[in-house]
Design a protein around this motif. Structure first.
Motif, short mmCIF file in Angstrom:
data_model
loop_
_atom_site.label_atom_id
_atom_site.label_comp_id
_atom_site.label_asym_id
_atom_site.label_seq_id
_atom_site.Cartn_x
_atom_site.Cartn_y
_atom_site.Cartn_z
N VAL A 41 1.33 -1.21 0.33
CA VAL A 41 0.56 -0.07 0.31
C VAL A 41 0.62 1.39 0.32
N ARG A 43 -0.18 4.45 -0.55
CA ARG A 43 -1.64 4.94 -0.20
C ARG A 43 -2.51 4.78 0.66
N GLY A 44 -3.07 5.86 1.25
CA GLY A 44 -4.52 5.78 1.78
C GLY A 44 -4.28 4.51 2.19
N CYS A 45 -6.08 4.36 2.76
CA CYS A 45 -6.17 2.71 3.55
C CYS A 45 -7.83 2.27 2.94
N ASP A 58 -2.76 -0.32 5.63
CA ASP A 58 -1.91 1.06 4.97
C ASP A 58 -0.21 1.28 4.67
N HIS A 75 -14.15 0.14 2.08
CA HIS A 75 -12.91 1.59 2.56
C HIS A 75 -13.85 2.61 3.77
N ASP A 81 -7.39 4.19 -2.49
CA ASP A 81 -6.14 4.28 -1.75
C ASP A 81 -4.92 4.01 -3.69
N ASP A 82 -4.07 3.87 -3.30
CA ASP A 82 -2.91 3.26 -4.80
C ASP A 82 -2.22 2.49 -4.13
N CYS A 83 -1.48 1.17 -4.59
CA CYS A 83 -1.08 0.07 -4.14
C CYS A 83 -0.57 -0.48 -5.34
#
Length: 119
Positions: A41, A43-45, A58, A75, A81-83
């Protein structure tokens, strides 16, 4: 909305950039995993439900998934988010995890150094 962009596909390993822009809330469906993978991950969670476990994910953790594993993603916040998803064929997965393709069921802590190198 999910956007997936392939970055590398070579020798049984695929690296993809995954941008998720779903609205906040419970995931609408159970999704089967397509193969072996390790997801970082950036960004985000989000919350992943799989194999009877629930984990908040996260940028401090990565998680593994196996083929056919049923999972749902919730979410809790807006913004998505970005992974980075690193997927492997069975031979590579077995080599990474010491001869067996079984992957960890719980998230893996990511060091600050690995997080920085990943970004």
């Amino acid at each position: 909305m999910l956007e997936v962009r392939s970055l590398l596909d070579y020798g049984g390993v695929t690296v993809t950039d995954v941008a998720c822009r779903h609205t906040a809330g419970r995931g609408a469906q159970i999704e089967p995993s397509a193969g072996y993978g390790l997801i970082f991950v950036r960004r985000g969670c989000f919350v992943r439900h799989a194999d009877g476990g629930t984990h908040v994910l996260d940028p401090t953790v990565a998680f593994a998934r196996g083929p056919g594993q049923e999972q749902r993603y919730d979410h809790p916040t807006v913004g998505g988010d970005d992974c980075t998803a690193v997927t492997f064929d069975e031979t590579v997965a077995a080599g990474v995890w010491g001869g067996e393709p079984d992957l960890p069921q719980t998230p893996l802590r990511i060091s600050a150094e690995l997080d920085l190198a990943h970004r």
